[in-house]
Motif scaffolding. Structure first.
Motif, PDB file in Angstrom:
ATOM      1  N   SER A 127     141.801   4.479   9.733  1.00 42.82           N
ATOM      2  CA  SER A 127     141.802   3.026   9.897  1.00 42.82           C
ATOM      3  C   SER A 127     142.645   2.405   8.790  1.00 42.82           C
ATOM      4  CB  SER A 127     140.382   2.464   9.844  1.00 42.82           C
ATOM      5  OG  SER A 127     139.794   2.728   8.574  1.00 42.82           O
ATOM      6  N   PHE A 128     143.174   1.222   9.079  1.00 39.62           N
ATOM      7  CA  PHE A 128     143.912   0.448   8.080  1.00 39.62           C
ATOM      8  C   PHE A 128     143.400  -0.976   8.101  1.00 39.62           C
ATOM      9  CE2 PHE A 128     147.105  -2.733   7.117  1.00 39.62           C
ATOM     10  CZ  PHE A 128     147.512  -2.360   5.846  1.00 39.62           C
ATOM     11  N   ALA A 129     143.188  -1.544   6.922  1.00 42.47           N
ATOM     12  CA  ALA A 129     142.797  -2.952   6.819  1.00 42.47           C
ATOM     13  C   ALA A 129     143.471  -3.571   5.610  1.00 42.47           C
ATOM     14  CB  ALA A 129     141.278  -3.097   6.698  1.00 42.47           C
ATOM     15  N   LYS A 130     144.152  -4.678   5.833  1.00 42.58           N
ATOM     16  CA  LYS A 130     144.621  -5.521   4.742  1.00 42.58           C
ATOM     17  C   LYS A 130     143.457  -6.455   4.421  1.00 42.58           C
ATOM     18  CE  LYS A 130     148.474  -8.548   3.401  1.00 42.58           C
ATOM     19  NZ  LYS A 130     147.805  -9.872   3.310  1.00 42.58           N
ATOM     20  N   MET A 131     142.916  -6.317   3.223  1.00 43.82           N
ATOM     21  CA  MET A 131     141.619  -6.918   2.916  1.00 43.82           C
ATOM     22  C   MET A 131     141.705  -8.384   2.535  1.00 43.82           C
ATOM     23  SD  MET A 131     139.978  -4.042   3.283  1.00 43.82           S
ATOM     24  CE  MET A 131     138.363  -4.196   2.554  1.00 43.82           C
ATOM     25  N   THR A 132     142.833  -8.812   1.999  1.00 43.30           N
ATOM     26  CA  THR A 132     142.978 -10.179   1.512  1.00 43.30           C
ATOM     27  C   THR A 132     144.298 -10.758   1.979  1.00 43.30           C
ATOM     28  OG1 THR A 132     143.850  -9.288  -0.575  1.00 43.30           O
ATOM     29  CG2 THR A 132     141.513  -9.874  -0.535  1.00 43.30           C
ATOM     30  N   GLY A 133     144.421 -12.086   1.875  1.00 41.47           N
ATOM     31  CA  GLY A 133     145.627 -12.784   2.287  1.00 41.47           C
ATOM     32  C   GLY A 133     145.385 -13.581   3.557  1.00 41.47           C
ATOM     33  N   SER A 134     146.350 -14.426   3.904  1.00 42.82           N
ATOM     34  CA  SER A 134     146.203 -15.308   5.064  1.00 42.82           C
ATOM     35  C   SER A 134     146.547 -14.618   6.378  1.00 42.82           C
ATOM     36  CB  SER A 134     147.081 -16.548   4.890  1.00 42.82           C
ATOM     37  OG  SER A 134     148.448 -16.164   4.777  1.00 42.82           O
ATOM     38  N   GLN A 135     147.260 -13.479   6.323  1.00 39.88           N
ATOM     39  CA  GLN A 135     147.533 -12.662   7.505  1.00 39.88           C
ATOM     40  C   GLN A 135     147.046 -11.258   7.189  1.00 39.88           C
ATOM     41  OE1 GLN A 135     151.633 -12.914   8.817  1.00 39.88           O
ATOM     42  NE2 GLN A 135     151.667 -15.142   8.684  1.00 39.88           N
ATOM     43  N   PHE A 195     155.222 -13.672  14.334  1.00 32.63           N
ATOM     44  CA  PHE A 195     155.224 -14.823  13.441  1.00 32.63           C
ATOM     45  C   PHE A 195     156.369 -14.695  12.438  1.00 32.63           C
ATOM     46  CE2 PHE A 195     150.777 -14.004  14.609  1.00 32.63           C
ATOM     47  CZ  PHE A 195     150.415 -15.220  15.166  1.00 32.63           C
ATOM     48  N   GLU A 196     157.180 -15.709  12.285  1.00 27.36           N
ATOM     49  CA  GLU A 196     158.019 -15.988  11.114  1.00 27.36           C
ATOM     50  C   GLU A 196     159.268 -15.139  10.952  1.00 27.36           C
ATOM     51  OE1 GLU A 196     154.323 -17.515   8.278  1.00 27.36           O
ATOM     52  OE2 GLU A 196     155.102 -15.481   8.072  1.00 27.36           O
ATOM     53  N   SER A 197     159.192 -13.808  11.053  1.00 31.44           N
ATOM     54  CA  SER A 197     160.288 -12.961  10.604  1.00 31.44           C
ATOM     55  C   SER A 197     160.743 -11.971  11.676  1.00 31.44           C
ATOM     56  CB  SER A 197     159.858 -12.187   9.351  1.00 31.44           C
ATOM     57  OG  SER A 197     158.621 -11.534   9.581  1.00 31.44           O
ATOM     58  N   GLN A 198     161.859 -11.285  11.360  1.00 32.74           N
ATOM     59  CA  GLN A 198     162.350 -10.239  12.248  1.00 32.74           C
ATOM     60  C   GLN A 198     161.694  -8.901  11.949  1.00 32.74           C
ATOM     61  OE1 GLN A 198     166.653 -10.127  13.020  1.00 32.74           O
ATOM     62  NE2 GLN A 198     166.838 -12.059  11.912  1.00 32.74           N
TER      63      GLN A 198
END
Length: 208
Positions: A127-135, A195-198
């Motif tokens: 599993s992978f989780a980005k734990m903090t931040g707005s995305q 969102f936002e970028s390429q």
């Protein structure tokens, strides 16, 4: 084709600086082949990863960010992937760079400070989780080939407390390659995010 990559309720209590701890990712059937899970859109994004990467670099350099790109070295080199097996489980410092504006008026190069990410066991996958931040990306890491693994998941935005089911909302789906680019250094390439970028490039360095 099995496409129900579902995430269980996260059981979160979020604040501005809180960590997001997933209770797990659930697949409708115990498959290890990411191709049986991926949506057609994500298959296309992964197939075109290199053209997305090079186009994004060209846009960023044209906007005056050649020095920043050169300073990042292997992280922003499309051909930097190294063999070496699966990324180890553990906590990571993860830093995101967004390259190439998706629409006029957006920035062609945005670098963020390090957040916290976690790689963990999930049955015979990871599993992978980005734990903090707005995305915050959340999902599963599948075996790929000798040079890379494949991540499929969704993105949790802002103060949301639950992740959407993969494949339910194309705008939230995330597809990426996970590659080793040096000793104790990995990256996640997310081509053509919605969102936002390429391309979004997420650097992973063990926090311990």
């Amino acid at each position: 084709m099995k496409r129900a990559l579902a995430f269980a309720a996260l059981g979160l209590t979020l604040s501005a600086c809180s960590a997001m701890t997933p209770s797990g990712a659930v697949i409708d059937a115990p498959v290890r082949d990411w191709r049986e899970i991926a949506t057609p859109d994500d298959r296309a994004r992964l197939r075109d990863w290199r053209s997305a990467f090079t186009a994004a670099l060209q846009s960023a350099r044209a906007a005056g960010h050649a020095a920043e790109i050169a300073r990042e070295g292997a992280l922003l080199d499309p051909d930097a992937a190294l063999a070496g097996g699966a990324i180890p489980n553990g906590d990571y410092r993860c830093r995101v760079i967004k390259l190439g504006a998706k629409t006029p008026g957006m920035l062609d190069y945005v670098g963020y400070p390090a957040f916290t990410c976690r790689i963990g066991p999930d049955a015979d996958l990871q599993s992978f989780a980005k734990m903090t931040g707005s995305q915050r990306q959340l999902g599963l890491v599948f075996p790929g080939d000798a040079m890379r693994q494949v991540f499929l998941g969704t993105v949790v935005l802002g103060d949301e407390r639950r992740a959407l089911q993969y494949g339910r909302d194309q705008e939230r789906d995330v597809a990426a390659f996970v590659e080793r680019i040096g000793p104790n250094r990995w990256r996640m390439l997310m081509p053509r995010p919605h969102f936002e970028s390429q391309i979004d490039v997420l650097e992973l360095i063990p926090s311990g």
